[in-house]
Design a protein around this motif. Sequence first.
Motif, short mmCIF file in Angstrom:
data_model
loop_
_atom_site.label_atom_id
_atom_site.label_comp_id
_atom_site.label_asym_id
_atom_site.label_seq_id
_atom_site.Cartn_x
_atom_site.Cartn_y
_atom_site.Cartn_z
N ILE A 351 -15.67 7.22 15.44
CA ILE A 351 -15.77 8.38 16.59
C ILE A 351 -14.62 8.97 16.65
N ASN A 352 -14.90 10.32 16.48
CA ASN A 352 -13.48 11.33 16.56
C ASN A 352 -12.59 11.06 15.52
N ASN A 353 -13.09 10.70 14.25
CA ASN A 353 -12.03 10.30 13.18
C ASN A 353 -11.04 9.09 13.36
N ASN A 354 -11.39 8.20 14.26
CA ASN A 354 -10.69 7.07 14.49
C ASN A 354 -9.44 7.48 15.52
N GLN A 355 -9.82 8.18 16.41
CA GLN A 355 -8.91 8.60 17.38
C GLN A 355 -8.70 7.38 18.35
N ARG A 356 -7.36 7.42 18.93
CA ARG A 356 -7.18 6.17 19.76
C ARG A 356 -7.84 6.09 20.97
N ASP A 357 -7.96 7.05 21.74
CA ASP A 357 -8.71 6.92 22.90
C ASP A 357 -9.67 8.04 22.95
N PRO A 358 -10.87 7.79 22.23
CA PRO A 358 -11.68 9.02 22.21
C PRO A 358 -12.58 9.15 23.63
N HIS A 359 -12.51 8.19 24.59
CA HIS A 359 -13.31 8.43 25.66
C HIS A 359 -12.43 9.61 26.57
N HIS A 360 -11.12 9.81 26.23
CA HIS A 360 -10.33 10.80 27.22
C HIS A 360 -10.78 12.36 26.72
N PHE A 361 -11.66 12.36 25.75
CA PHE A 361 -11.84 13.49 25.38
C PHE A 361 -13.36 14.12 25.35
#
Length: 444
Positions: A351-361
């Motif tokens: 999800i989101n290209n392995n972003q750290r905290d995708p649930h914040h976006f």
Amino acid sequence: MADVGSSSAVQQPPSSTTSGHMNSIPLLAAAELLTDNSGPMQQQSVGQAGGISLAAGSVSGGGVINSAVTSALIRPTSASTSSNLIPQQQQAQTQQQTNINNSNTNIINPTVPDIGEQSSKKQKLDHPSTSSLVSSATIEKLESRLGGILCCAVCLDLPKTAMYQCQMGHLMCAACFTHLLADGRLRDQIATCPNCRVEISKSTASRNLAVEKAASELPSECQYCNKEFPYKSLDRHEQHECQERPTHCTYSRIGCQWHGPYHETSEHERNCLHPNKSGYEVMAALETFDSKIKEEKKMFNTLIDLLSYEKIIFNDLQLKPYRTDECLHKLFYETARFSAFNQQWVVKARINNNQRDPHHFNERTITYQLILKTKTSTPMSIYFFALKGPFSDMKVSTQIYKHEFTEHNTESDYYVLPLPDSNECNRLLANKGINFRLLMFLLK
């Protein structure tokens, strides 16, 4: 003798002049009282008093004049008295008869109202200045109250598609429901209702069809003109009927960058300068437009060429979530192993290209890669792309990717899964798994 004489003197009647004079005084006084008094009851009392005095005078005097005057005064007095008594008796009898008739009418038909009262009430209710204003204000108040009751508990908006409810009955629209489930997936937590904190999932939550039908009849504001329309006709209005909907110029293909409301299109096109430009000036815009057409044509031709290959295979797969054992548990999706071209393969996604905290976006994307799990002695040039498949309702566009698999290069790069928007991504994340079909072409 003296006593007899005195008695005879007492019994002797007075003279006519004396008697007439004495009788005329009470008669004139009675007449004046009768003429000056205006009330019927006073006239009656005076007449009676005059009659008594006259009677006394007639008895005492006995003259002709006194008797005539007495009879003349007594007759009007008695006539006035009788004339006053008769209307009063008639009025009392009439009132008594009316009361009897009313009581009989009420006993026979006690519930029938007066016709005049009904017509007056009907006129008041049907009056346009009162009934129309009251009804419109009541309808507007009812619509606003229903809108506040039937709205989503998360976004506070009326649902345009499906409406879900938790076990306690709190309402959530489809977009917010899937967003909550996706957030729970990304956080590795159980999704809960924002009102009562009850666990929600695809199995525990249910759709509320009654709310969906009621909400479809309620008016909602157009996002362009701010006018109210029923939900069932709002989309058609915003796409085809609204005069404030944004639109492009007809000459956008030759470089016009104008954007504006629909009702200003005709005026802009009359004053637009691009139709009067020379061919050399519009060539740059035409080249940009042609490049997009060439890309689409290239992809179409590539797909036709791939379908002519000898080795073509497809697999209906399911991406299932899992988390890593690192300090920060990252979310990944992975399919089970499947066979293709005598090799074992796996599809992996993040999800989101392995972003750290995708649930914040709010903006969310899914990228996937193809991994070769077995060793190969010869290079393999593979074309692949994802489709919806028969067991999925995923909205995905066609985008073909290519990778050269070798003994040391067994993983492709992460490629974007071409979804229309973040809402579709949230809907996929809310599911327990993501179903899709993978087409693979082997180029010799």
